[in-house]
Motif scaffolding. Structure first.
Motif, PDB file in Angstrom:
ATOM      1  N   ILE A  47       0.881  -1.172   0.000  1.00 30.13           N
ATOM      2  CA  ILE A  47       0.000   0.000   0.000  1.00 30.13           C
ATOM      3  C   ILE A  47       0.915   1.216   0.000  1.00 30.13           C
ATOM      4  N   ASP A  48       0.863   1.994  -1.057  1.00 31.85           N
ATOM      5  CA  ASP A  48       1.910   2.980  -1.331  1.00 31.85           C
ATOM      6  C   ASP A  48       1.336   4.394  -1.319  1.00 31.85           C
ATOM      7  N   ARG A  49       0.989   4.839  -0.128  1.00 30.17           N
ATOM      8  CA  ARG A  49       0.481   6.204   0.056  1.00 30.17           C
ATOM      9  C   ARG A  49       1.015   6.731   1.390  1.00 30.17           C
ATOM     10  N   PRO A  50       2.319   6.743   1.541  1.00 33.04           N
ATOM     11  CA  PRO A  50       2.900   7.024   2.859  1.00 33.04           C
ATOM     12  C   PRO A  50       2.584   8.406   3.388  1.00 33.04           C
ATOM     13  N   GLU A  51       2.342   9.371   2.496  1.00 28.92           N
ATOM     14  CA  GLU A  51       2.042  10.726   2.970  1.00 28.92           C
ATOM     15  C   GLU A  51       0.722  10.789   3.728  1.00 28.92           C
ATOM     16  N   LYS A  52      -0.136   9.779   3.555  1.00 20.88           N
ATOM     17  CA  LYS A  52      -1.402   9.671   4.277  1.00 20.88           C
ATOM     18  C   LYS A  52      -1.421   8.430   5.169  1.00 20.88           C
ATOM     19  N   ARG A  53      -0.243   7.994   5.594  1.00 21.92           N
ATOM     20  CA  ARG A  53      -0.105   6.777   6.397  1.00 21.92           C
ATOM     21  C   ARG A  53      -0.806   5.589   5.727  1.00 21.92           C
ATOM     22  N   ASN A  54      -0.777   5.604   4.398  1.00 20.42           N
ATOM     23  CA  ASN A  54      -1.325   4.520   3.577  1.00 20.42           C
ATOM     24  C   ASN A  54      -2.826   4.324   3.779  1.00 20.42           C
ATOM     25  N   ALA A  55      -3.535   5.402   4.064  1.00 21.91           N
ATOM     26  CA  ALA A  55      -4.996   5.332   4.135  1.00 21.91           C
ATOM     27  C   ALA A  55      -5.556   4.936   2.778  1.00 21.91           C
ATOM     28  N   MET A  56      -6.588   4.109   2.791  1.00 23.92           N
ATOM     29  CA  MET A  56      -7.179   3.567   1.568  1.00 23.92           C
ATOM     30  C   MET A  56      -8.268   4.490   1.040  1.00 23.92           C
ATOM     31  N   THR A  57      -8.095   4.964  -0.193  1.00 26.34           N
ATOM     32  CA  THR A  57      -9.142   5.731  -0.849  1.00 26.34           C
ATOM     33  C   THR A  57     -10.217   4.788  -1.384  1.00 26.34           C
ATOM     34  N   ALA A  58     -11.339   5.377  -1.786  1.00 27.47           N
ATOM     35  CA  ALA A  58     -12.401   4.578  -2.401  1.00 27.47           C
ATOM     36  C   ALA A  58     -11.879   3.858  -3.642  1.00 27.47           C
ATOM     37  N   GLY A  59     -11.057   4.549  -4.418  1.00 23.39           N
ATOM     38  CA  GLY A  59     -10.502   3.928  -5.616  1.00 23.39           C
ATOM     39  C   GLY A  59      -9.574   2.782  -5.312  1.00 23.39           C
ATOM     40  N   MET A  60      -8.849   2.859  -4.211  1.00 21.11           N
ATOM     41  CA  MET A  60      -7.946   1.774  -3.825  1.00 21.11           C
ATOM     42  C   MET A  60      -8.734   0.532  -3.402  1.00 21.11           C
ATOM     43  N   TRP A  61      -9.807   0.726  -2.628  1.00 20.83           N
ATOM     44  CA  TRP A  61     -10.656  -0.427  -2.290  1.00 20.83           C
ATOM     45  C   TRP A  61     -11.193  -1.074  -3.563  1.00 20.83           C
TER      46      TRP A  61
ATOM     47  N   GLY B 148     -23.601   8.233  -3.777  1.00 13.80           N
ATOM     48  CA  GLY B 148     -24.725   8.888  -4.426  1.00 13.80           C
ATOM     49  C   GLY B 148     -26.042   8.793  -3.687  1.00 13.80           C
ATOM     50  N   ASP B 149     -26.137   7.939  -2.680  1.00 15.15           N
ATOM     51  CA  ASP B 149     -27.385   7.755  -1.949  1.00 15.15           C
ATOM     52  C   ASP B 149     -27.356   8.639  -0.707  1.00 15.15           C
ATOM     53  N   PRO B 150     -28.166   9.690  -0.643  1.00 17.75           N
ATOM     54  CA  PRO B 150     -28.105  10.580   0.516  1.00 17.75           C
ATOM     55  C   PRO B 150     -28.507   9.900   1.816  1.00 17.75           C
ATOM     56  N   ASP B 151     -29.292   8.821   1.717  1.00 18.72           N
ATOM     57  CA  ASP B 151     -29.688   8.088   2.917  1.00 18.72           C
ATOM     58  C   ASP B 151     -28.619   7.121   3.397  1.00 18.72           C
ATOM     59  N   ASP B 152     -27.681   6.762   2.522  1.00 20.36           N
ATOM     60  CA  ASP B 152     -26.587   5.856   2.878  1.00 20.36           C
ATOM     61  C   ASP B 152     -25.377   6.200   2.015  1.00 20.36           C
ATOM     62  N   PRO B 153     -24.742   7.347   2.286  1.00 16.71           N
ATOM     63  CA  PRO B 153     -23.645   7.791   1.408  1.00 16.71           C
ATOM     64  C   PRO B 153     -22.414   6.893   1.448  1.00 16.71           C
ATOM     65  N   MET B 154     -22.339   5.979   2.423  1.00 11.60           N
ATOM     66  CA  MET B 154     -21.203   5.062   2.476  1.00 11.60           C
ATOM     67  C   MET B 154     -21.447   3.774   1.697  1.00 11.60           C
ATOM     68  N   ALA B 155     -22.585   3.647   1.038  1.00  9.71           N
ATOM     69  CA  ALA B 155     -22.942   2.373   0.398  1.00  9.71           C
ATOM     70  C   ALA B 155     -21.897   1.930  -0.620  1.00  9.71           C
ATOM     71  N   ASP B 156     -21.430   2.846  -1.456  1.00  7.42           N
ATOM     72  CA  ASP B 156     -20.485   2.464  -2.507  1.00  7.42           C
ATOM     73  C   ASP B 156     -19.146   2.039  -1.932  1.00  7.42           C
ATOM     74  N   VAL B 157     -18.599   2.827  -1.008  1.00  4.35           N
ATOM     75  CA  VAL B 157     -17.306   2.481  -0.442  1.00  4.35           C
ATOM     76  C   VAL B 157     -17.426   1.228   0.424  1.00  4.35           C
ATOM     77  N   ARG B 158     -18.575   1.025   1.085  1.00  6.38           N
ATOM     78  CA  ARG B 158     -18.772  -0.201   1.860  1.00  6.38           C
ATOM     79  C   ARG B 158     -18.761  -1.423   0.950  1.00  6.38           C
ATOM     80  N   ARG B 159     -19.446  -1.317  -0.187  1.00 13.31           N
ATOM     81  CA  ARG B 159     -19.457  -2.417  -1.159  1.00 13.31           C
ATOM     82  C   ARG B 159     -18.054  -2.747  -1.623  1.00 13.31           C
ATOM     83  N   ASP B 160     -17.271  -1.736  -1.977  1.00 14.22           N
ATOM     84  CA  ASP B 160     -15.934  -1.981  -2.492  1.00 14.22           C
ATOM     85  C   ASP B 160     -14.988  -2.449  -1.389  1.00 14.22           C
ATOM     86  N   ASN B 161     -15.173  -1.942  -0.190  1.00 11.72           N
ATOM     87  CA  ASN B 161     -14.383  -2.405   0.951  1.00 11.72           C
ATOM     88  C   ASN B 161     -14.624  -3.889   1.209  1.00 11.72           C
TER      89      ASN B 161
END
Length: 259
Positions: free
Chosen positions: A18-32, A73-86
């Motif tokens: 995981i190669d994002r050391p400037e952010k302590r390798n935090a995972m973006t949505a795209g990385m998941w 995109g879902d205002p009632d569950d805005p984490m749905a996409d990143v949760r799916r990819d995670n």
């Protein structure tokens, strides 16, 4: 590959960094989202016998990038996409058909724990710091991620981590079962390399069967249907014959099955 997930090879061992050391390798949505695609060719490559997952620099992974948590995109569950990819990323790592080892330094927080828990084994050095922090930001942890913690540390410690969001140090992580080995910092990389060399010398067929049976047992099945084909395969592929012959001849086995 477009995302900061770097793959290198060390003989029969693939290393995913995981190669994002400037952010302590935090995972973006795209990385998941990218992780299953990164793992797929390694899973299919018969020359790859083991996988090491690590982070660039002093941290393993500080979790999910918080800036992506409300971007769906879902205002009632805005984490749905990143949760799916995670969850898909965790499944791809959990179902990887060869042994996987997380090599952990520094921060292993939130999504970092999810990645580490999805590996078969976890090695850390004394700098390792572990925490699961949904209660700090109002996130409901998924059943799959919760089960992975329960399988490793038990119900009470899972509640401790999830209720409090407090961090634990490497010796505590070893004591409660969150990690399997605690190695001096100067020796961590060499010890992971030594251990993965051991893994690549063993029967890949036995390892694959073990992964499938352990998965079945942790899912509440008896594992008999999962292991039955492997009983026959060890004969058909010549694994057992080679293992017995090597033992009798006092030599290292050269197992023919490579996955």
């Amino acid at each position: 590959m477009g995302e900061p997930l770097a793959v290198t090879r060390d003989g029969a061992v693939a290393v995913l960094t995981i190669d994002r050391p400037e952010k302590r390798n935090a995972m973006t949505a795209g990385m998941w989202a990218a992780l299953p695609e990164v793992l797929a060719p390694l899973a299919d490559d018969r020359a790859v016998r083991a996988l090491v997952v690590t982070g660039r620099g002093p941290s393993f992974c500080a979790g999910a990038d918080i800036s992506d948590l409300l971007g769906g995109g879902d205002p009632d569950d805005p984490m749905a996409d990143v949760r799916r990819d995670n969850l898909a990323a965790q499944a791809a790592l959990r179902d990887f058909p060869k042994p996987t080892v997380a090599m952990i330094r520094g921060h292993c927080i939130g999504g970092g724990v999810e990645i580490a828990a999805s590996c078969d084994l976890r090695f850390t050095d004394p700098t390792g710091v572990f925490g699961v922090t949904p209660a700090k930001v109002g996130i409901v942890y998924t059943p799959r991620s919760t089960k992975a913690l329960v399988d490793l540390v038990g119900p009470a410690m899972t509640k401790y981590l999830l209720f409090s969001g407090e961090f634990i140090d490497a010796p505590t992580a070893l004591r409660v079962g969150l990690v399997d080995r605690l190695v001096p910092t100067a020796d961590l990389e060499d010890e992971v390399r030594r251990f993965t060399d051991v893994l690549t010398s063993r029967s890949a067929l036995s390892q694959r069967a073990t992964k499938e049976v352990v998965a079945a047992l942790t899912e509440g099945r008896d594992g008999e249907d999962d292991v039955a084909p492997w009983y026959r395969a060890t004969i058909a592929e010549g694994e057992l014959a080679e293992g017995v012959a090597a033992f009798r001849q006092r030599r290292s086995p050269l197992f023919p099955w490579s996955g």
